[in-house]
Design an enzyme around this catalytic site. Structure first.
Site, PDB file in Angstrom:
ATOM      1  N   SER A 127       0.832  -1.201   0.000  1.00  0.00           N
ATOM      2  CA  SER A 127       0.000   0.000   0.000  1.00  0.00           C
ATOM      3  C   SER A 127       0.866   1.250   0.000  1.00  0.00           C
ATOM      4  O   SER A 127       1.997   1.244   0.516  1.00  0.00           O
ATOM      5  CB  SER A 127      -0.852  -0.027   1.274  1.00  0.00           C
ATOM      6  OG  SER A 127      -1.415   1.235   1.510  1.00  0.00           O
ATOM      7  N   TYR A 152      -1.985  -1.604  11.056  1.00  0.00           N
ATOM      8  CA  TYR A 152      -2.251  -2.090   9.695  1.00  0.00           C
ATOM      9  C   TYR A 152      -1.111  -1.691   8.754  1.00  0.00           C
ATOM     10  O   TYR A 152      -0.543  -2.526   8.051  1.00  0.00           O
ATOM     11  CB  TYR A 152      -3.586  -1.532   9.165  1.00  0.00           C
ATOM     12  CG  TYR A 152      -3.739  -1.729   7.663  1.00  0.00           C
ATOM     13  CD1 TYR A 152      -4.028  -2.987   7.130  1.00  0.00           C
ATOM     14  CD2 TYR A 152      -3.550  -0.674   6.764  1.00  0.00           C
ATOM     15  CE1 TYR A 152      -4.133  -3.180   5.760  1.00  0.00           C
ATOM     16  CE2 TYR A 152      -3.651  -0.860   5.394  1.00  0.00           C
ATOM     17  CZ  TYR A 152      -3.950  -2.114   4.899  1.00  0.00           C
ATOM     18  OH  TYR A 152      -4.039  -2.300   3.539  1.00  0.00           O
ATOM     19  N   LYS A 156       2.069  -3.940   6.568  1.00  0.00           N
ATOM     20  CA  LYS A 156       2.501  -3.877   5.165  1.00  0.00           C
ATOM     21  C   LYS A 156       4.018  -3.680   5.083  1.00  0.00           C
ATOM     22  O   LYS A 156       4.695  -4.303   4.277  1.00  0.00           O
ATOM     23  CB  LYS A 156       1.771  -2.745   4.425  1.00  0.00           C
ATOM     24  CG  LYS A 156       0.258  -2.985   4.276  1.00  0.00           C
ATOM     25  CD  LYS A 156      -0.049  -4.224   3.457  1.00  0.00           C
ATOM     26  CE  LYS A 156      -1.530  -4.558   3.421  1.00  0.00           C
ATOM     27  NZ  LYS A 156      -1.810  -5.915   2.914  1.00  0.00           N
TER      28      LYS A 156
HETATM   29  P1  NAD Z   1     -11.114  -7.301   1.242  1.00  0.00           P
HETATM   30  O1  NAD Z   1     -11.345  -7.318   2.704  1.00  0.00           O
HETATM   31  O2  NAD Z   1     -12.273  -7.031   0.345  1.00  0.00           O
HETATM   32  O3  NAD Z   1     -10.447  -8.679   0.774  1.00  0.00           O
HETATM   33  C1  NAD Z   1      -9.618  -9.450   1.611  1.00  0.00           C
HETATM   34  C2  NAD Z   1     -10.179 -10.875   1.629  1.00  0.00           C
HETATM   35  O4  NAD Z   1      -9.325 -11.694   2.414  1.00  0.00           O
HETATM   36  C3  NAD Z   1     -11.576 -10.960   2.235  1.00  0.00           C
HETATM   37  O5  NAD Z   1     -12.415 -11.682   1.343  1.00  0.00           O
HETATM   38  C4  NAD Z   1     -11.368 -11.728   3.544  1.00  0.00           C
HETATM   39  O6  NAD Z   1     -12.485 -12.554   3.844  1.00  0.00           O
HETATM   40  C5  NAD Z   1     -10.119 -12.541   3.225  1.00  0.00           C
HETATM   41  N1  NAD Z   1      -9.276 -12.900   4.365  1.00  0.00           N
HETATM   42  C6  NAD Z   1      -8.814 -12.089   5.359  1.00  0.00           C
HETATM   43  N2  NAD Z   1      -8.032 -12.801   6.185  1.00  0.00           N
HETATM   44  C7  NAD Z   1      -7.976 -14.067   5.713  1.00  0.00           C
HETATM   45  C8  NAD Z   1      -7.318 -15.255   6.127  1.00  0.00           C
HETATM   46  N3  NAD Z   1      -6.572 -15.285   7.217  1.00  0.00           N
HETATM   47  N4  NAD Z   1      -7.495 -16.381   5.395  1.00  0.00           N
HETATM   48  C9  NAD Z   1      -8.279 -16.380   4.287  1.00  0.00           C
HETATM   49  N5  NAD Z   1      -8.917 -15.284   3.845  1.00  0.00           N
HETATM   50  C10 NAD Z   1      -8.767 -14.136   4.556  1.00  0.00           C
HETATM   51  O7  NAD Z   1      -9.937  -6.262   0.961  1.00  0.00           O
HETATM   52  P2  NAD Z   1      -9.404  -5.642  -0.418  1.00  0.00           P
HETATM   53  O8  NAD Z   1      -9.771  -4.203  -0.449  1.00  0.00           O
HETATM   54  O9  NAD Z   1      -9.771  -6.517  -1.553  1.00  0.00           O
HETATM   55  O10 NAD Z   1      -7.849  -5.712  -0.148  1.00  0.00           O
HETATM   56  C11 NAD Z   1      -7.044  -6.775  -0.627  1.00  0.00           C
HETATM   57  C12 NAD Z   1      -5.616  -6.549  -0.194  1.00  0.00           C
HETATM   58  O11 NAD Z   1      -5.151  -5.297  -0.698  1.00  0.00           O
HETATM   59  C13 NAD Z   1      -5.411  -6.495   1.321  1.00  0.00           C
HETATM   60  O12 NAD Z   1      -4.180  -7.105   1.620  1.00  0.00           O
HETATM   61  C14 NAD Z   1      -5.330  -5.013   1.608  1.00  0.00           C
HETATM   62  O13 NAD Z   1      -4.582  -4.752   2.765  1.00  0.00           O
HETATM   63  C15 NAD Z   1      -4.619  -4.514   0.357  1.00  0.00           C
HETATM   64  N6  NAD Z   1      -4.870  -3.091   0.069  1.00  0.00           N
HETATM   65  C16 NAD Z   1      -6.145  -2.646  -0.078  1.00  0.00           C
HETATM   66  C17 NAD Z   1      -6.386  -1.307  -0.320  1.00  0.00           C
HETATM   67  C18 NAD Z   1      -7.811  -0.784  -0.444  1.00  0.00           C
HETATM   68  O14 NAD Z   1      -7.993   0.439  -0.351  1.00  0.00           O
HETATM   69  N7  NAD Z   1      -8.808  -1.603  -0.684  1.00  0.00           N
HETATM   70  C19 NAD Z   1      -5.308  -0.406  -0.453  1.00  0.00           C
HETATM   71  C20 NAD Z   1      -4.001  -0.907  -0.306  1.00  0.00           C
HETATM   72  C21 NAD Z   1      -3.792  -2.266  -0.051  1.00  0.00           C
END
Ligand code: NAD
Ligand code: UDP
Length: 340
Positions: A127, A152, A156
């Site tokens: 991120s 959080y 990362k």
């Molecule tokens: P999201 O919560 O929609 O998707 C994450 C998925 O992982 C969910 O479906 C959740 O059920 C699953 N999950 C969590 N822990 C788990 C585990 N231990 N075992 C199996 N499944 C698990 O989030 P997103 O927005 O799709 O983000 C995806 C990734 O991108 C994450 O790592 C997040 O930190 C990173 N990210 C997101 C953003 C954003 O703004 N959305 C920005 C930067 C980085």
């Protein structure tokens, strides 16, 4: 033969859009998700768009035995895209151990499984929070990593280091770290999109829910920042554009020859847009008004950050293509499908 990719967190927001792009590009996908922040119905949406239902394992990546079983039942996985993580910044301040355990143990388990199962590469969801408040914008990958402002964000930073250390130890794996800016929007089909739990923290889901009448008004967190209109500036990147970068990154790791073992790329548009400009873009694109008021600053917010995506543009040959108004129309279509 098509490469087989394990997508952790594949029923989540970015994971589901990436699964669609992987299938469209001819990859075979296996998803593992514990459904802690997503719904199994997302698989129906993926199938409607692509005509293919990816293999699905309901399970937790922090459980090594579950992963052992998965790799036995789905042999021949070539690459992993690790989306699975907890991602609410505020919650991470309240429950730091949950965040460290979920995000770090998931990654460590996956890395541990890779050599034994012949998995060659892992794409990691990082991120732009690793940069903190930038000294200059646009910000490129050489900018210093600043002290994390939340558990959080720290997960990362630590995750990036864990991957670097593991690869440096001589483990036979490659990795691409993708630093996302602000992913927004939904698939143009409105079959998949973001499913926020409870009251959204993020701007766009809050905005679309307000436009739909679910929330009374959107509060803009501060208009006294040192920016042209006083509101914060972000680099809003369409989720499908973002998803496509993962397919390119995976191809580069699995099929590329002279790639470095660990590479890092910013994924952003290169354009900064203020919170007010984003609201205007939504209203202009959809013709729907968003009731809003100015409120106090939100603690921990970065004033302005946008990406220098030149490295991803040049090295990956990837570029964000979507117009922000098209992205806002997709976000609205998805909100309308979810209901009011
Ligand atoms: P999201 O919560 O929609 O998707 C994450 C998925 O992982 C969910 O479906 C959740 O059920 C699953 N999950 C969590 N822990 C788990 C585990 N231990 N075992 C199996 N499944 C698990 O989030 P997103 O927005 O799709 O983000 C995806 C990734 O991108 C994450 O790592 C997040 O930190 C990173 N990210 C997101 C953003 C954003 O703004 N959305 C920005 C930067 C980085
Ligand atoms: N924001 C806002 N009102 C909201 C939610 C967010 O004004 O209800 C602002 C927030 O202060 C930040 C920008 O929108 O400047 C993006 O916030 P978001 O939480 O979506 O992503 P962040 O950049 O914090 O990861």
């Amino acid at each position: 033969m098509a490469h087989k990719i394990l997508v952790t967190g594949g029923t989540g927001y970015i994971g589901s859009h990436t699964t669609v792009e992987l299938i469209n590009a001819g990859y075979e996908v296996v998803i593992i998700d514990n459904l802690s922040n997503s719904n199994v119905k997302v698989l129906d949406g993926i199938e409607k768009i692509t005509g293919v239902r990816p293999a699905f394992v309901e399970g937790d990546c922090t459980d090594l035995a579950t992963l052992d079983r998965l790799f036995k039942e789905h042999p021949g996985i070539d690459g992993i895209i690790n989306f699975a993580a907890s991602k609410a910044v505020g919650e991470s301040v309240q429950r730091p151990l949950l965040y460290y355990r979920n995000n770090l143990v998931t990654l460590i388990n996956l890395l541990e499984e890779m050599p034994a199962n012949g998995v060659k590469g892992i794409v990691f969801s990082s991120s732009c929070t690793v940069y903190g408040e930038p000294d200059v914008n646009p910000i490129d990958e050489t900018a210093p990593i600043k002290e994390a402002t939340s558990p959080y964000g720290n997960t990362k930073q630590i995750s990036e280091e864990i991957i670097r250390d593991f690869v440096a130890s001589g483990a036979p794996v490659k990795s691409i770290l993708l630093r996302y800016f602000n992913p927004v929007g939904a698939h143009p089909s409105a079959e998949i999109g973001e499913l926020p739990n409870g009251v959204p923290n993020n701007l766009v889901p809050y905005l679309t829910q307000t436009a739909a009448g679910i929330r009374k008004e959107l509060t803009i967190f501060g208009d006294d920042y040192n920016t042209p209109d006083g509101t914060c500036i972000r680099d809003f990147i369409d989720v499908t554009d973002l998803a496509k970068a993962h397919v390119i990154a995976m191809k580069r790791m699995l099929d590329g020859e002279d790639t470095r073992a660990v590479e890092v790329f910013n994924l952003g548009t290169g354009n900064g847009l203020s919170v007010l400009q984003l609201i205007n873009a939504f209203e202009h694109a959809t013709g729907v008004k968003v009731p809003h008021k100015i409120g106090a600053r939100r603690e921990g917010d970065i004033e302005k950050i946008w990406a220098d995506p030149k490295k991803a543009n040049e090295v990956l040959g990837w570029k964000a293509e979507m117009d922000i108004e098209d992205t806002m129309r997709n976000a609205w279509r998805w909100q309308c499908k979810l209901g009011k």
